[in-house]
Design an enzyme around this catalytic site. Structure first.
Site, PDB file in Angstrom:
ATOM      1  N   ASN A  12      43.962 -44.771 -69.350  1.00 52.65           N
ATOM      2  CA  ASN A  12      44.178 -46.141 -68.856  1.00 52.65           C
ATOM      3  C   ASN A  12      45.072 -46.974 -69.755  1.00 52.65           C
ATOM      4  O   ASN A  12      45.615 -47.994 -69.335  1.00 52.65           O
ATOM      5  CB  ASN A  12      42.832 -46.850 -68.624  1.00 52.65           C
ATOM      6  CG  ASN A  12      41.947 -46.827 -69.852  1.00 52.65           C
ATOM      7  OD1 ASN A  12      42.040 -45.929 -70.670  1.00 52.65           O
ATOM      8  ND2 ASN A  12      41.093 -47.823 -69.986  1.00 52.65           N
ATOM      9  N   ARG A  13      45.212 -46.565 -71.030  1.00 47.90           N
ATOM     10  CA  ARG A  13      46.107 -47.337 -71.912  1.00 47.90           C
ATOM     11  C   ARG A  13      46.671 -46.435 -72.997  1.00 47.90           C
ATOM     12  O   ARG A  13      46.288 -45.264 -73.100  1.00 47.90           O
ATOM     13  CB  ARG A  13      45.393 -48.551 -72.522  1.00 47.90           C
ATOM     14  CG  ARG A  13      44.119 -48.238 -73.270  1.00 47.90           C
ATOM     15  CD  ARG A  13      43.335 -49.536 -73.543  1.00 47.90           C
ATOM     16  NE  ARG A  13      41.973 -49.279 -73.945  1.00 47.90           N
ATOM     17  CZ  ARG A  13      41.574 -49.140 -75.211  1.00 47.90           C
ATOM     18  NH1 ARG A  13      42.447 -49.263 -76.190  1.00 47.90           N
ATOM     19  NH2 ARG A  13      40.323 -48.881 -75.509  1.00 47.90           N
ATOM     20  N   GLY A  14      47.584 -46.972 -73.791  1.00 46.93           N
ATOM     21  CA  GLY A  14      48.134 -46.244 -74.929  1.00 46.93           C
ATOM     22  C   GLY A  14      48.818 -44.938 -74.536  1.00 46.93           C
ATOM     23  O   GLY A  14      49.494 -44.840 -73.507  1.00 46.93           O
ATOM     24  N   ILE A  15      48.611 -43.921 -75.365  1.00 44.06           N
ATOM     25  CA  ILE A  15      49.268 -42.625 -75.161  1.00 44.06           C
ATOM     26  C   ILE A  15      48.824 -42.015 -73.828  1.00 44.06           C
ATOM     27  O   ILE A  15      49.638 -41.442 -73.091  1.00 44.06           O
ATOM     28  CB  ILE A  15      48.920 -41.682 -76.335  1.00 44.06           C
ATOM     29  CG1 ILE A  15      49.534 -42.212 -77.640  1.00 44.06           C
ATOM     30  CG2 ILE A  15      49.417 -40.263 -76.059  1.00 44.06           C
ATOM     31  CD1 ILE A  15      49.063 -41.495 -78.905  1.00 44.06           C
ATOM     32  N   ARG A  35      36.081 -44.898 -70.146  1.00 48.48           N
ATOM     33  CA  ARG A  35      34.817 -45.634 -70.026  1.00 48.48           C
ATOM     34  C   ARG A  35      34.939 -46.752 -69.008  1.00 48.48           C
ATOM     35  O   ARG A  35      34.037 -46.999 -68.230  1.00 48.48           O
ATOM     36  CB  ARG A  35      34.416 -46.232 -71.382  1.00 48.48           C
ATOM     37  CG  ARG A  35      33.910 -45.203 -72.351  1.00 48.48           C
ATOM     38  CD  ARG A  35      33.774 -45.782 -73.726  1.00 48.48           C
ATOM     39  NE  ARG A  35      35.047 -46.261 -74.246  1.00 48.48           N
ATOM     40  CZ  ARG A  35      35.265 -46.655 -75.475  1.00 48.48           C
ATOM     41  NH1 ARG A  35      34.272 -46.658 -76.331  1.00 48.48           N
ATOM     42  NH2 ARG A  35      36.449 -47.063 -75.866  1.00 48.48           N
ATOM     43  N   VAL A  53      33.270 -39.913 -72.855  1.00 55.67           N
ATOM     44  CA  VAL A  53      33.382 -38.556 -73.397  1.00 55.67           C
ATOM     45  C   VAL A  53      32.486 -38.325 -74.617  1.00 55.67           C
ATOM     46  O   VAL A  53      32.408 -37.210 -75.118  1.00 55.67           O
ATOM     47  CB  VAL A  53      34.848 -38.161 -73.725  1.00 55.67           C
ATOM     48  CG1 VAL A  53      35.736 -38.247 -72.494  1.00 55.67           C
ATOM     49  CG2 VAL A  53      35.409 -38.978 -74.868  1.00 55.67           C
ATOM     50  N   GLY A  81      40.146 -40.917 -77.572  1.00 54.93           N
ATOM     51  CA  GLY A  81      39.760 -40.790 -78.968  1.00 54.93           C
ATOM     52  C   GLY A  81      39.567 -42.147 -79.604  1.00 54.93           C
ATOM     53  O   GLY A  81      40.073 -43.161 -79.113  1.00 54.93           O
ATOM     54  N   TYR A 144      37.625 -39.063 -88.815  1.00 51.45           N
ATOM     55  CA  TYR A 144      38.699 -38.880 -87.827  1.00 51.45           C
ATOM     56  C   TYR A 144      39.490 -37.602 -88.114  1.00 51.45           C
ATOM     57  O   TYR A 144      39.761 -36.796 -87.214  1.00 51.45           O
ATOM     58  CB  TYR A 144      39.613 -40.106 -87.885  1.00 51.45           C
ATOM     59  CG  TYR A 144      40.750 -40.117 -86.892  1.00 51.45           C
ATOM     60  CD1 TYR A 144      40.513 -40.362 -85.546  1.00 51.45           C
ATOM     61  CD2 TYR A 144      42.068 -39.916 -87.309  1.00 51.45           C
ATOM     62  CE1 TYR A 144      41.560 -40.400 -84.630  1.00 51.45           C
ATOM     63  CE2 TYR A 144      43.115 -39.953 -86.410  1.00 51.45           C
ATOM     64  CZ  TYR A 144      42.860 -40.200 -85.068  1.00 51.45           C
ATOM     65  OH  TYR A 144      43.904 -40.234 -84.168  1.00 51.45           O
ATOM     66  N   LYS A 148      39.928 -34.310 -85.705  1.00 52.54           N
ATOM     67  CA  LYS A 148      41.248 -33.908 -85.188  1.00 52.54           C
ATOM     68  C   LYS A 148      41.645 -32.515 -85.692  1.00 52.54           C
ATOM     69  O   LYS A 148      42.311 -31.767 -84.986  1.00 52.54           O
ATOM     70  CB  LYS A 148      42.297 -34.958 -85.583  1.00 52.54           C
ATOM     71  CG  LYS A 148      42.094 -36.311 -84.892  1.00 52.54           C
ATOM     72  CD  LYS A 148      42.169 -36.174 -83.381  1.00 52.54           C
ATOM     73  CE  LYS A 148      42.124 -37.509 -82.670  1.00 52.54           C
ATOM     74  NZ  LYS A 148      42.234 -37.363 -81.196  1.00 52.54           N
TER      75      LYS A 148
HETATM   76  P1  NAP Z   1      43.950 -46.372 -77.732  1.00 53.43           P
HETATM   77  O1  NAP Z   1      45.132 -47.172 -77.353  1.00 53.43           O
HETATM   78  O2  NAP Z   1      42.953 -46.942 -78.679  1.00 53.43           O
HETATM   79  O3  NAP Z   1      43.213 -45.867 -76.408  1.00 53.43           O
HETATM   80  C1  NAP Z   1      42.093 -45.032 -76.521  1.00 53.43           C
HETATM   81  C2  NAP Z   1      41.802 -44.474 -75.157  1.00 53.43           C
HETATM   82  O4  NAP Z   1      40.645 -43.638 -75.239  1.00 53.43           O
HETATM   83  C3  NAP Z   1      41.505 -45.556 -74.156  1.00 53.43           C
HETATM   84  O5  NAP Z   1      42.065 -45.182 -72.926  1.00 53.43           O
HETATM   85  C4  NAP Z   1      39.991 -45.562 -74.096  1.00 53.43           C
HETATM   86  O6  NAP Z   1      39.586 -46.015 -72.814  1.00 53.43           O
HETATM   87  C5  NAP Z   1      39.675 -44.093 -74.309  1.00 53.43           C
HETATM   88  N1  NAP Z   1      38.352 -43.864 -74.866  1.00 53.43           N
HETATM   89  C6  NAP Z   1      37.899 -44.190 -76.104  1.00 53.43           C
HETATM   90  N2  NAP Z   1      36.629 -43.811 -76.243  1.00 53.43           N
HETATM   91  C7  NAP Z   1      36.274 -43.224 -75.077  1.00 53.43           C
HETATM   92  C8  NAP Z   1      35.081 -42.638 -74.597  1.00 53.43           C
HETATM   93  N3  NAP Z   1      33.972 -42.580 -75.342  1.00 53.43           N
HETATM   94  N4  NAP Z   1      35.063 -42.129 -73.342  1.00 53.43           N
HETATM   95  C9  NAP Z   1      36.168 -42.177 -72.565  1.00 53.43           C
HETATM   96  N5  NAP Z   1      37.333 -42.725 -72.957  1.00 53.43           N
HETATM   97  C10 NAP Z   1      37.375 -43.247 -74.201  1.00 53.43           C
HETATM   98  O7  NAP Z   1      44.383 -44.985 -78.379  1.00 53.43           O
HETATM   99  P2  NAP Z   1      45.793 -44.247 -78.426  1.00 53.43           P
HETATM  100  O8  NAP Z   1      46.505 -44.733 -79.621  1.00 53.43           O
HETATM  101  O9  NAP Z   1      46.450 -44.264 -77.107  1.00 53.43           O
HETATM  102  O10 NAP Z   1      45.283 -42.775 -78.775  1.00 53.43           O
HETATM  103  C11 NAP Z   1      45.105 -41.778 -77.783  1.00 53.43           C
HETATM  104  C12 NAP Z   1      44.814 -40.468 -78.499  1.00 53.43           C
HETATM  105  O11 NAP Z   1      45.888 -40.165 -79.379  1.00 53.43           O
HETATM  106  C13 NAP Z   1      43.552 -40.536 -79.362  1.00 53.43           C
HETATM  107  O12 NAP Z   1      42.878 -39.300 -79.290  1.00 53.43           O
HETATM  108  C14 NAP Z   1      44.105 -40.743 -80.758  1.00 53.43           C
HETATM  109  O13 NAP Z   1      43.243 -40.243 -81.744  1.00 53.43           O
HETATM  110  C15 NAP Z   1      45.398 -39.956 -80.679  1.00 53.43           C
HETATM  111  N6  NAP Z   1      46.403 -40.367 -81.642  1.00 53.43           N
HETATM  112  C16 NAP Z   1      46.858 -41.649 -81.673  1.00 53.43           C
HETATM  113  C17 NAP Z   1      47.833 -41.998 -82.607  1.00 53.43           C
HETATM  114  C18 NAP Z   1      48.398 -43.385 -82.699  1.00 53.43           C
HETATM  115  O14 NAP Z   1      49.167 -43.636 -83.642  1.00 53.43           O
HETATM  116  N7  NAP Z   1      48.115 -44.290 -81.811  1.00 53.43           N
HETATM  117  C19 NAP Z   1      48.292 -41.039 -83.498  1.00 53.43           C
HETATM  118  C20 NAP Z   1      47.809 -39.750 -83.450  1.00 53.43           C
HETATM  119  C21 NAP Z   1      46.864 -39.423 -82.495  1.00 53.43           C
HETATM  120  P3  NAP Z   1      38.345 -47.003 -72.582  1.00 53.43           P
HETATM  121  O15 NAP Z   1      38.245 -47.902 -73.777  1.00 53.43           O
HETATM  122  O16 NAP Z   1      38.598 -47.705 -71.316  1.00 53.43           O
HETATM  123  O17 NAP Z   1      37.208 -46.072 -72.450  1.00 53.43           O
END
Ligand code: NAP
Length: 238
Positions: A12-15, A35, A53, A81, A144, A148
């Site tokens: 729904n947001r971000g990556i 969620r 999740v 995540g 974390y 990962k």
């Molecule tokens: P984000 O903007 O914080 O978004 C997190 C996403 O995960 C949201 O869609 C959230 O949706 C969902 N989420 C979190 N907890 C959940 C749960 N218990 N059940 C279901 N959905 C859940 O994160 P992002 O930066 O896009 O990161 C996405 C992935 O890439 C993550 O696994 C993160 O560790 C990884 N990553 C990110 C970066 C970075 O720099 N941003 C770098 C390396 C890896 P709801 O809140 O609506 O549930």
């Protein structure tokens, strides 16, 4: 391309939203699970379901609802995540457990939940979204980084378990990406990170999504058990 539904957790947001958008544009039938149960704006999703999740029951229930409503699952992108950063000596049990439960246990359960249908179909694609931090380590992110790094072991084990069934399992390891997650970082930490990235900038979410699109597309049929960094060179050599 696989004919089943494509599930993107945290889509729904971000990556995750960038991945959902790209895969919709590439012709996938995409169902987003999060969620909040919402999807990204202006995206022709097939559906959006609520799923936590960090809960085995919620994953099982969410996957059943997806299969009943939209049909068999052909592609899983385990992207949802969280971070709960703290120095080890201050890290609470809750901070350890919730991060591992969401990022690692959740991904294992999602893989288990979709594997049966993929085995039956003799085809499937799974991509786990890890992080450069899992390979490089990061002070204040023991929970974390462990979650990962664990995804690499999951993908490589599953690549061996499921390869003979025509199922590929790969990891994408982003570096720092402009999302809500990194918006939480302090300015001094952001500058420190930028200084260590050979390309000198953060990634866009779409640059990560492009690699995911490749891995689930027709040209990546012989790639499994791989860990593909999208990190501007930050994790080179790991
Ligand atoms: P984000 O903007 O914080 O978004 C997190 C996403 O995960 C949201 O869609 C959230 O949706 C969902 N989420 C979190 N907890 C959940 C749960 N218990 N059940 C279901 N959905 C859940 O994160 P992002 O930066 O896009 O990161 C996405 C992935 O890439 C993550 O696994 C993160 O560790 C990884 N990553 C990110 C970066 C970075 O720099 N941003 C770098 C390396 C890896 P709801 O809140 O609506 O549930």
């Amino acid at each position: 391309m696989s004919t089943g539904v494509t599930v993107v957790t945290g889509g729904n947001r971000g990556i995750g939203a960038a991945i959902a958008r790209r895969l919709v544009d590439a012709g996938h039938r995409v169902v987003v699970a999060s969620r909040s149960g919402t999807g990204p704006d202006e995206c022709a999703l097939t559906g959006a379901v609520s799923m936590d999740v960090s809960s085995a029951v919620s994953i099982a229930d969410g996957l059943s609802r997806i299969e009943e409503t939209y049909g068999p699952i052909g592609v899983l992108i385990a992207n949802a995540g969280i971070t709960k950063d703290n120095l080890l000596m201050r890290m609470s049990d809750e901070e350890v457990d919730s991060v591992v439960q969401t990022n690692l246990s959740g991904s294992i359960r999602l893989c288990r939940g979709v594997a049966r249908g993929m085995i039956r179909a003799k085809t499937g694609r799974i991509v786990l979204i890890s992080s450069v931090v899992g390979l490089l380590g990061s002070a204040g992110q023991v929970n974390y980084a462990a979650s990962k790094a664990g995804l690499v072991g999951v993908a490589r084990s599953l690549a061996r378990e499921l390869g003979s069934r025509g199922i590929t399992v790969n990891v994408v390891a982003p570096g720092f990406v402009e999302t809500d997650m990194t918006a939480e970082l302090e300015e001094s930490r952001r500058d420190e990170i930028l200084g260590a990235i050979p390309l000198g900038r953060y990634a866009s979410a779409d640059e990560v999504a492009a690699v995911v699109e490749f891995l689930v597309g027709p040209d990546a049929g012989y790639i499994t058990g791989s860990v593909i960094p999208v990190d501007g060179g930050l994790g080179m050599g790991h």
